[in-house]
Design an enzyme around this catalytic site. Structure first.
Site, PDB file in Angstrom:
ATOM      1  N   CYS A 234      -7.234   0.318  -3.079  1.00 20.03           N
ATOM      2  CA  CYS A 234      -6.232  -0.411  -2.288  1.00 20.03           C
ATOM      3  C   CYS A 234      -6.437  -1.882  -2.606  1.00 20.03           C
ATOM      4  O   CYS A 234      -7.583  -2.354  -2.613  1.00 20.03           O
ATOM      5  CB  CYS A 234      -6.444  -0.143  -0.798  1.00 20.03           C
ATOM      6  SG  CYS A 234      -5.454  -1.186   0.288  1.00 20.03           S
TER       7      CYS A 234
ATOM      8  N   CYS B 121       0.206  -2.773  -5.282  1.00 18.61           N
ATOM      9  CA  CYS B 121      -0.110  -1.928  -4.129  1.00 18.61           C
ATOM     10  C   CYS B 121      -0.277  -0.493  -4.638  1.00 18.61           C
ATOM     11  O   CYS B 121       0.661   0.058  -5.231  1.00 18.61           O
ATOM     12  CB  CYS B 121       1.053  -2.023  -3.141  1.00 18.61           C
ATOM     13  SG  CYS B 121       0.913  -0.943  -1.713  1.00 18.61           S
TER      14      CYS B 121
HETATM   15  N1  DGL Z   1      -2.449  -3.012  -0.670  1.00 21.72           N
HETATM   16  C1  DGL Z   1      -1.939  -1.702  -0.365  1.00 21.72           C
HETATM   17  C2  DGL Z   1      -2.525  -0.690  -1.356  1.00 21.72           C
HETATM   18  O1  DGL Z   1      -2.982  -1.094  -2.407  1.00 21.72           O
HETATM   19  C3  DGL Z   1      -2.155  -1.405   1.083  1.00 21.72           C
HETATM   20  C4  DGL Z   1      -1.338  -0.284   1.568  1.00 21.72           C
HETATM   21  C5  DGL Z   1      -1.037  -0.331   3.024  1.00 21.72           C
HETATM   22  O2  DGL Z   1      -0.299  -1.237   3.446  1.00 21.72           O
HETATM   23  O3  DGL Z   1      -1.486   0.581   3.723  1.00 21.72           O
HETATM   24  O4  DGL Z   1      -2.513   0.499  -1.144  1.00 21.72           O
END
Ligand code: DGL
Length: 262
Positions: free
Chosen positions: A183, A73
């Site tokens: 993301c 993440c």
């Molecule tokens: N997969 C997360 C990232 O890479 C998402 C973040 C979120 O939950 O806003 O930033």
């Protein structure tokens, strides 16, 4: 120790895009994945809360015997990984927007970055983008609303496409030739992005690089699993298990999914 699993966590289902790269590169490794979907999106939360959630996920992965943790993440990496590395002994691998390769290859000297508010406002993101900004214009765009849509399984919905058009139009008007997906949920948007973006615009993400880095750090620490069998993969979600499964439905071997209240 070497057959202990690699732990992976994300605010939800997005990090499965990283898990797929890890499994492809290291098919014999076992993994445990946490989809913290109940608390998604992380990107709209304050830094302290993101750290608190990252600690909760780390402790659970450690209780499952993980030998290394992949913070799959961008938002948790940019806001929390420095603290995690300080407080826990296992190696941590993080993910950050792939600004460097895009900046090196851009012809128009303009690149776009689509990421969460939490990532774009972090000091780690700022220092990385400053390092590579030499003569390059970086156009940042918050992807507000995209993670909740993906978490609902609405990847190809009209609403998703509408938001993407709204977010990308200004960058396209500026003449970007690279779009960095900052993301781990966003690689699932690539089919929709391809409908919107002119063919000459390259889309880059960091998934493969994270898998390569994970392999290198396991090797450096003598932690590679030398087993001949294909790895086993345990997925936990604290929300809708059917949605998590829908992101894994083309993956067949040795996968288990379960609901867990964490
Ligand atoms: N997969 C997360 C990232 O890479 C998402 C973040 C979120 O939950 O806003 O930033």
């Amino acid at each position: 120790m070497n057959d202990s699993p690699i732990g992976i966590f994300d605010s939800g289902v997005g990090g499965t895009s990283i898990w797929k790269e890890i499994k492809t590169l290291m098919p014999h490794e076992n993994t445990v994945y946490l989809a913290d979907s109940r608390y998604a999106p992380y990107g709209e939360k304050p830094e302290e809360r993101i750290l608190q959630l990252s600690i909760k996920n780390t402790e659970l992965l450690l209780s499952k015997g993980c030998k290394l943790i992949v913070v799959a993440c961008n938002t948790a990496t940019t806001n929390a990984i420095a603290h995690l590395r300080k407080y826990y002994k296992v190696p941590f691998i993080g993910i950050e927007p792939a600004i460097k390769p895009a900046a090196l290859q851009s012809q128009s000297k303009k690149i776009g970055v689509l990421a969460t508010k939490g990532t774009l406002s972090s000091s780690l993101f700022h220092s990385t983008s400053e390092n590579h900004a030499n003569g390059i214009q970086i156009l940042e765009q918050e992807g507000t609303g995209l993670v909740p849509l993906i978490e609902q399984g609405m990847v190809k919905s009209a609403k998703t496409k509408e938001l993407l058009i709204k977010y990308l139009e200004p960058m396209l008007a500026e003449g970007i030739d690279y779009l960095v997906l900052g993301c781990t949920h966003y690689p699932y948007l690539i089919p929709v992005l391809k409908e919107i973006l002119p063919e000459k615009i390259r889309i880059v993400d960091s998934g493969e690089a994270v898998a390569r880095q994970t392999k290198a750090i396991l090797e450096k620490n003598g932690l590679r699993n030398t087993a001949k069998e294909i790895g086993r993969h345990q997925f936990y979600t604290n929300a809708d298990i059917a949605i998590l499964r829908s992101f894994l439905n083309r993956e067949q071997s040795n996968i288990e999914t379960a609901f867990l209240d964490f």
